[in-house]
Design a protein around this motif. Structure first.
Motif, PDB file in Angstrom:
ATOM      1  N   ARG A 144     -33.011   7.293 -30.396  1.00  0.00           N
ATOM      2  CA  ARG A 144     -31.957   6.345 -30.818  1.00  0.00           C
ATOM      3  C   ARG A 144     -31.047   5.992 -29.657  1.00  0.00           C
ATOM      4  N   ARG A 145     -30.509   4.800 -29.673  1.00  0.00           N
ATOM      5  CA  ARG A 145     -29.589   4.334 -28.642  1.00  0.00           C
ATOM      6  C   ARG A 145     -28.185   4.873 -28.932  1.00  0.00           C
ATOM      7  N   VAL A 146     -27.463   5.171 -27.873  1.00  0.00           N
ATOM      8  CA  VAL A 146     -26.102   5.703 -27.994  1.00  0.00           C
ATOM      9  C   VAL A 146     -25.167   4.712 -27.331  1.00  0.00           C
ATOM     10  N   PRO A 147     -24.370   3.969 -28.098  1.00  0.00           N
ATOM     11  CA  PRO A 147     -23.504   2.949 -27.489  1.00  0.00           C
ATOM     12  C   PRO A 147     -22.258   3.513 -26.826  1.00  0.00           C
ATOM     13  N   ASP A 148     -21.837   4.714 -27.215  1.00  0.00           N
ATOM     14  CA  ASP A 148     -20.587   5.263 -26.671  1.00  0.00           C
ATOM     15  C   ASP A 148     -20.818   6.676 -26.107  1.00  0.00           C
ATOM     16  N   PRO A 149     -21.495   6.773 -24.968  1.00  0.00           N
ATOM     17  CA  PRO A 149     -21.705   8.106 -24.384  1.00  0.00           C
ATOM     18  C   PRO A 149     -20.386   8.698 -23.902  1.00  0.00           C
ATOM     19  N   GLN A 150     -20.341  10.034 -23.886  1.00  0.00           N
ATOM     20  CA  GLN A 150     -19.154  10.741 -23.447  1.00  0.00           C
ATOM     21  C   GLN A 150     -19.533  11.806 -22.437  1.00  0.00           C
ATOM     22  N   SER A 151     -18.611  12.050 -21.507  1.00  0.00           N
ATOM     23  CA  SER A 151     -18.817  13.156 -20.565  1.00  0.00           C
ATOM     24  C   SER A 151     -18.701  14.488 -21.303  1.00  0.00           C
ATOM     25  N   VAL A 152     -19.140  15.529 -20.645  1.00  0.00           N
ATOM     26  CA  VAL A 152     -19.124  16.862 -21.257  1.00  0.00           C
ATOM     27  C   VAL A 152     -17.706  17.280 -21.622  1.00  0.00           C
ATOM     28  N   ASP A 153     -16.750  16.984 -20.732  1.00  0.00           N
ATOM     29  CA  ASP A 153     -15.372  17.407 -21.010  1.00  0.00           C
ATOM     30  C   ASP A 153     -14.841  16.778 -22.300  1.00  0.00           C
ATOM     31  N   LYS A 154     -15.155  15.519 -22.543  1.00  0.00           N
ATOM     32  CA  LYS A 154     -14.675  14.857 -23.750  1.00  0.00           C
ATOM     33  C   LYS A 154     -15.513  15.219 -24.984  1.00  0.00           C
ATOM     34  N   ALA A 155     -16.832  15.374 -24.818  1.00  0.00           N
ATOM     35  CA  ALA A 155     -17.707  15.660 -25.956  1.00  0.00           C
ATOM     36  C   ALA A 155     -17.530  17.077 -26.489  1.00  0.00           C
ATOM     37  N   THR A 156     -17.009  17.955 -25.651  1.00  0.00           N
ATOM     38  CA  THR A 156     -16.797  19.342 -26.090  1.00  0.00           C
ATOM     39  C   THR A 156     -15.343  19.630 -26.430  1.00  0.00           C
ATOM     40  N   ALA A 157     -14.496  18.631 -26.359  1.00  0.00           N
ATOM     41  CA  ALA A 157     -13.082  18.845 -26.676  1.00  0.00           C
ATOM     42  C   ALA A 157     -12.888  18.985 -28.183  1.00  0.00           C
ATOM     43  N   ASP A 158     -11.830  19.671 -28.565  1.00  0.00           N
ATOM     44  CA  ASP A 158     -11.525  19.844 -29.986  1.00  0.00           C
ATOM     45  C   ASP A 158     -11.145  18.511 -30.618  1.00  0.00           C
ATOM     46  N   GLY A 159     -11.693  18.254 -31.786  1.00  0.00           N
ATOM     47  CA  GLY A 159     -11.368  17.034 -32.500  1.00  0.00           C
ATOM     48  C   GLY A 159     -12.181  15.821 -32.107  1.00  0.00           C
ATOM     49  N   ALA A 160     -13.189  15.964 -31.224  1.00  0.00           N
ATOM     50  CA  ALA A 160     -14.017  14.819 -30.840  1.00  0.00           C
ATOM     51  C   ALA A 160     -14.864  14.372 -32.032  1.00  0.00           C
ATOM     52  N   LYS A 161     -14.950  13.063 -32.266  1.00  0.00           N
ATOM     53  CA  LYS A 161     -15.618  12.527 -33.438  1.00  0.00           C
ATOM     54  C   LYS A 161     -16.864  11.708 -33.114  1.00  0.00           C
ATOM     55  N   THR A 162     -17.227  11.582 -31.852  1.00  0.00           N
ATOM     56  CA  THR A 162     -18.384  10.770 -31.495  1.00  0.00           C
ATOM     57  C   THR A 162     -19.676  11.482 -31.895  1.00  0.00           C
ATOM     58  N   ALA A 163     -20.771  10.709 -31.851  1.00  0.00           N
ATOM     59  CA  ALA A 163     -22.076  11.276 -32.203  1.00  0.00           C
ATOM     60  C   ALA A 163     -22.498  12.375 -31.230  1.00  0.00           C
ATOM     61  N   ALA A 164     -22.169  12.151 -29.965  1.00  0.00           N
ATOM     62  CA  ALA A 164     -22.519  13.165 -28.973  1.00  0.00           C
ATOM     63  C   ALA A 164     -21.759  14.460 -29.212  1.00  0.00           C
ATOM     64  N   ALA A 165     -20.516  14.358 -29.640  1.00  0.00           N
ATOM     65  CA  ALA A 165     -19.708  15.551 -29.868  1.00  0.00           C
ATOM     66  C   ALA A 165     -20.146  16.286 -31.130  1.00  0.00           C
ATOM     67  N   GLN A 166     -20.331  15.538 -32.226  1.00  0.00           N
ATOM     68  CA  GLN A 166     -20.665  16.179 -33.485  1.00  0.00           C
ATOM     69  C   GLN A 166     -22.088  16.721 -33.526  1.00  0.00           C
ATOM     70  N   SER A 167     -22.973  16.158 -32.729  1.00  0.00           N
ATOM     71  CA  SER A 167     -24.356  16.656 -32.692  1.00  0.00           C
ATOM     72  C   SER A 167     -24.553  17.774 -31.670  1.00  0.00           C
ATOM     73  N   GLY A 168     -23.522  18.074 -30.873  1.00  0.00           N
ATOM     74  CA  GLY A 168     -23.632  19.150 -29.899  1.00  0.00           C
ATOM     75  C   GLY A 168     -24.326  18.762 -28.616  1.00  0.00           C
ATOM     76  N   LEU A 169     -24.492  17.467 -28.353  1.00  0.00           N
ATOM     77  CA  LEU A 169     -25.166  17.056 -27.118  1.00  0.00           C
ATOM     78  C   LEU A 169     -24.327  17.367 -25.885  1.00  0.00           C
ATOM     79  N   GLY A 170     -23.001  17.336 -26.020  1.00  0.00           N
ATOM     80  CA  GLY A 170     -22.164  17.738 -24.885  1.00  0.00           C
ATOM     81  C   GLY A 170     -22.332  19.214 -24.567  1.00  0.00           C
ATOM     82  N   HIS A 171     -22.450  20.052 -25.585  1.00  0.00           N
ATOM     83  CA  HIS A 171     -22.676  21.487 -25.360  1.00  0.00           C
ATOM     84  C   HIS A 171     -24.053  21.740 -24.744  1.00  0.00           C
ATOM     85  N   ASP A 172     -25.048  20.929 -25.141  1.00  0.00           N
ATOM     86  CA  ASP A 172     -26.381  21.098 -24.553  1.00  0.00           C
ATOM     87  C   ASP A 172     -26.366  20.815 -23.051  1.00  0.00           C
TER      88      ASP A 172
END
Length: 376
Positions: A324-352
């Protein structure tokens, strides 16, 4: 009805007299006188007679009758008890000397364990002068160490770093002298590396052949790394245990010295280059695998780490395994921050991305330590 002739002639059973008594001999009853004009008939035989004047033989003695009772049909004669085959009669017949008992080994008393504890020598009391001298030496040693550390910190001297002393010369050949499983293990385990401190496991999908920098890096990222020089790029792609995410991790070996690597690390931190989407690393899709559709449009989270212990830049980029395409990618610092609501954050892709980058850095540190010790 007159009795039958055979029945009338049966004799009753004679009973044995009591012991010690002699049975009386039966006597013939007196004969009745014959009527006149008739011929006298002989009397019927009675007990003790046979019909004639000859007397019957006397009965057996009373002691034989008392001791020789008839044997019943069910009774069997007593048998002599026999010993089993192979048994030995240990009873000694009369007149035969006694057999000595078999020889037995004498029972030895239990051995007493030997003393194995060494007696400690008494330690003499310390002399006051020696104690004072030891304290002075400790104080002087601590003072020298503290002064050296303080001077190094004030002057910015990093002579304690083995890589700084010898430079990066022994580390520049690690990219082709180290086994691929050392840099990119088949399985990576991150304890507490997932969302909420969950444990994560990643399996290797494929390893790319070592390549130059132009085809493996984005042009803008390659321009940023020009100050340290790009020699070689190593890449591999992993997937998580559930096969829902794919991650490409890479190592860029540079030709820079320690000072140039430190300057680049400071620049990435001060200018926040790790958060710029135009500096996202490229992915490594693998045909025929779960990462076949992992392209630039599927990038969801990424990180870039400039090391100072080796001339290496480590990066990692993650995305969804379904392409799937991701229109709003985030860096690791933002995707792993508390309260992040993006797909990358909620799916754990930043932690990966962050977890795999840390695991690869740990593997590289082990190779760097081995190469530094060998060269020293």
């Amino acid at each position: 009805m007159p009795p039958d002739e055979d029945t009338a002639r049966l004799r009753p059973v004679r009973r044995a007299p009591a012991a010690g008594s002699v049975p009386p001999r039966p006597t013939r009853p007196p004969e009745a006188p014959s009527p006149p004009g008739t011929t006298p008939q002989p009397a019927a035989p009675t007990f003790g007679t046979t019909g004639t004047s000859t007397p019957l033989p006397p009965p057996p003695p009373a002691y034989k009758i008392a001791h020789e009772s008839p044997r019943l049909p069910d009774e069997q004669p007593a048998r002599t008890q026999r010993r089993p085959v192979g048994s030995v009669d240990l009873t000694r017949p009369p007149g035969r000397p006694a057999v000595p008992p078999p020889y037995r080994w004498p029972v030895e008393p239990p051995l007493t364990p030997a003393e194995t504890t060494t007696r400690l020598r008494p330690v003499p009391a310390r002399h006051p002068a020696r104690t004072a001298g030891a304290l002075v030496c400790v104080v002087l040693g601590l003072g020298l160490i503290g002064g050296a550390v303080t001077g190094s910190w004030l002057t910015g001297d990093s002579s304690a770093d083995p890589a700084s002393n010898a430079g990066y010369a022994p580390l520049r050949t690690l990219w082709h002298s180290t086994p691929v499983d050392t840099f990119f293990p088949p399985t990576l385990t991150g304890d507490g590396a997932g969302p909420g401190g969950a444990d994560r496991t990643w399996n290797r999908v494929a390893v790319a052949p070592d390549s130059g920098c132009a085809g493996a890096l984005d042009p803008l990222l390659l321009k940023t790394l020009r100050t340290v020089g790009c020699e070689r790029v190593l890449r591999a792609t992993y997937t998580d245990a559930t096969n829902t995410s794919v991650i490409t991790v890479g190592m860029v070996f540079t030709s820079a010295e320690p000072a140039a690597m430190k300057a680049l690390a400071v620049r990435f931190t001060d200018e926040k280059l790790t958060e710029r989407t135009d500096l996202m690393p490229r992915t490594y899709p693998v045909k025929g695998t779960i990462a076949a559709d992992f392209g630039s449009a599927q990038r969801a989270s990424w990180t870039v780490k400039v090391l100072d212990q080796a001339p290496v830049v480590i990066y990692a980029v993650s995305g969804f395994a379904d392409g799937r395409r991701v229109p709003d990618p985030q860096s690791v610092d933002k995707a792993t921050a508390d309260g992040a609501k993006t797909a990358a954050a909620q799916s754990g892709l930043g932690h990966d991305a962050a977890g795999i980058a840390d695991q690869i850095e740990t593997a590289l540190s082990g190779s760097v330590s081995t190469a530094t010790e060998s060269s020293g």
